[in-house]
Motif scaffolding. Structure first.
Motif, PDB file in Angstrom:
ATOM      1  N   GLU A  51       0.842  -1.191   0.000  1.00 53.05           N
ATOM      2  CA  GLU A  51       0.000   0.000   0.000  1.00 53.05           C
ATOM      3  C   GLU A  51       0.874   1.236   0.000  1.00 53.05           C
ATOM      4  N   TRP A 123       4.369   0.625   1.762  1.00 57.82           N
ATOM      5  CA  TRP A 123       4.541  -0.419   2.775  1.00 57.82           C
ATOM      6  C   TRP A 123       4.194  -1.772   2.187  1.00 57.82           C
ATOM      7  N   TRP A 134       4.063  -6.739   8.767  1.00 55.27           N
ATOM      8  CA  TRP A 134       4.449  -5.508   8.052  1.00 55.27           C
ATOM      9  C   TRP A 134       5.977  -5.426   8.091  1.00 55.27           C
ATOM     10  N   ASN A 136       9.709  -4.396   8.254  1.00 58.04           N
ATOM     11  CA  ASN A 136      10.484  -3.307   8.874  1.00 58.04           C
ATOM     12  C   ASN A 136       9.763  -2.605  10.032  1.00 58.04           C
ATOM     13  N   ALA A 137       8.524  -2.983  10.328  1.00 53.98           N
ATOM     14  CA  ALA A 137       7.752  -2.208  11.311  1.00 53.98           C
ATOM     15  C   ALA A 137       8.398  -2.231  12.694  1.00 53.98           C
ATOM     16  N   HIS A 138       8.931  -3.396  13.084  1.00 59.92           N
ATOM     17  CA  HIS A 138       9.506  -3.518  14.420  1.00 59.92           C
ATOM     18  C   HIS A 138      11.005  -3.799  14.351  1.00 59.92           C
TER      19      HIS A 138
ATOM     20  N   LEU B   5      -3.903   7.137   8.222  1.00 62.11           N
ATOM     21  CA  LEU B   5      -3.127   6.022   8.776  1.00 62.11           C
ATOM     22  C   LEU B   5      -2.749   5.056   7.657  1.00 62.11           C
ATOM     23  N   PHE B   6      -1.543   4.526   7.748  1.00 59.77           N
ATOM     24  CA  PHE B   6      -1.079   3.572   6.735  1.00 59.77           C
ATOM     25  C   PHE B   6      -0.380   2.397   7.404  1.00 59.77           C
ATOM     26  N   GLY B   7      -0.318   1.300   6.659  1.00 61.85           N
ATOM     27  CA  GLY B   7       0.440   0.134   7.096  1.00 61.85           C
ATOM     28  C   GLY B   7       0.043  -0.305   8.494  1.00 61.85           C
ATOM     29  N   ILE B   8       1.055  -0.518   9.323  1.00 61.57           N
ATOM     30  CA  ILE B   8       0.785  -1.082  10.647  1.00 61.57           C
ATOM     31  C   ILE B   8       0.027  -0.108  11.541  1.00 61.57           C
ATOM     32  N   ARG B  10      -2.476   1.724  10.677  1.00 58.93           N
ATOM     33  CA  ARG B  10      -3.893   1.517  10.365  1.00 58.93           C
ATOM     34  C   ARG B  10      -4.427   0.301  11.128  1.00 58.93           C
ATOM     35  N   GLU B  11      -3.593  -0.741  11.220  1.00 60.67           N
ATOM     36  CA  GLU B  11      -4.027  -1.947  11.941  1.00 60.67           C
ATOM     37  C   GLU B  11      -4.036  -1.727  13.450  1.00 60.67           C
ATOM     38  N   LEU B  46       7.284   0.617  17.518  1.00 61.77           N
ATOM     39  CA  LEU B  46       7.690   0.597  16.105  1.00 61.77           C
ATOM     40  C   LEU B  46       9.151   1.034  15.960  1.00 61.77           C
ATOM     41  N   LEU B  72       0.395   9.505   9.414  1.00 62.19           N
ATOM     42  CA  LEU B  72       1.412   8.737  10.131  1.00 62.19           C
ATOM     43  C   LEU B  72       2.167   7.867   9.130  1.00 62.19           C
ATOM     44  N   ILE B  73       3.505   7.906   9.242  1.00 62.12           N
ATOM     45  CA  ILE B  73       4.355   7.152   8.317  1.00 62.12           C
ATOM     46  C   ILE B  73       5.188   6.159   9.136  1.00 62.12           C
ATOM     47  N   PRO B  74       4.676   4.946   9.316  1.00 63.74           N
ATOM     48  CA  PRO B  74       5.491   3.922   9.984  1.00 63.74           C
ATOM     49  C   PRO B  74       6.666   3.536   9.070  1.00 63.74           C
ATOM     50  N   PRO B  75       7.605   2.708   9.556  1.00 66.38           N
ATOM     51  CA  PRO B  75       8.778   2.371   8.727  1.00 66.38           C
ATOM     52  C   PRO B  75       8.365   1.913   7.330  1.00 66.38           C
TER      53      PRO B  75
END
Lengths: 139, 79
Positions: A51, A123, A134, A136-138, B5-8, B10-11, B46, B72-75
């Motif tokens: 996405e 992502w 996901w 790289n998230a953590h 919200l995107f990616g993680i 959003r979840e 994160l 929000l832009i997570p990794p």
């Protein structure tokens, strides 16, 4: 002259990228195709889902393209990234650079894909047999 | 204030967007970050969490206004 083709799409098209890059002054065309690999984090990958925050992703890709154009003599360049569900082997990103000589084409192509991975808001979620992550998230 | 919200993220929130009540009176990116950490502690775990204002990466000192597009832009993990 229009010298860059930058898009977020459902399916990346290698033919479209190659056609766009062709130019009488280009002595070399370098194309990188990123595809879905079947194995990651020690597990079999079933599929990926991508996405993007499209308006920002396009802006960030344009910044990278401009940075590349300032550093190397680039005739034309292409950055295409797919979103949605992708299966093993499917292409998800195409970076292409046309230049008078191959050195600039190779170097700029590498720069564009390496930087895309660092800054462009896209992502991917990896789906394995039993769960999904996901990337790289953590830490 | 509405946040994309995107990616993680959003979840973690369970929605595509997050509405911050106006009475929270958030003025800067740093204040928004603090508010997010308080309400969604999982975001602190994160690897990184960038905040974009009007589709540009913003630093913590940047002011935010209700009519701006905040995300929000997570990794990231494109390519």
């Amino acid at each position: 002259m229009n010298t860059m083709l930058i898009k977020i799409v459902d399916h990346v098209d290698l033919q479209e990228a190659y056609q766009y890059l062709q130019d009488p002054s280009a002595g070399g065309i370098d194309l990188f195709v990123g595809t879905v690999r079947n194995y990651a984090q020690g597990k079999d990958v079933v599929k990926l889902v991508f996405e993007a925050y499209a308006p920002m992703a396009l802006k960030e890709m344009e910044k990278l393209a401009q940075a590349a154009q300032q550093q190397w003599p680039i005739t034309k360049l292409v950055m295409l990234h797919a979103v949605g569900e992708k299966l093993i082997g499917e292409p998800v990103v195409i970076i292409g650079v046309a230049s008078a000589h191959r050195d600039a084409a190779f170097t700029a192509c590498r720069f564009l894909i390496d930087e895309l991975k660092k800054t462009v808001p896209i992502w991917k979620k990896e789906y394995y047999q039993d769960n999904s992550v996901w990337v790289n998230a953590h830490p | 204030m509405e946040i994309l919200l995107f990616g993680i993220t959003r979840e973690l929130v369970g929605q595509n967007t997050l509405t911050v009540p106006p009475e929270e009176n958030l003025q800067t990116v740093a204040q928004l970050r603090e508010w997010l950490h308080a309400h969604f502690p999982a975001m602190q775990k994160l690897s990184s969490l960038a905040i974009a204002v009007d589709s540009e990466y913003a630093d913590d000192a940047q002011e935010i206004k209700p009519n701006q597009e905040i995300a929000l832009i997570p990794p990231v993990s494109g390519g």
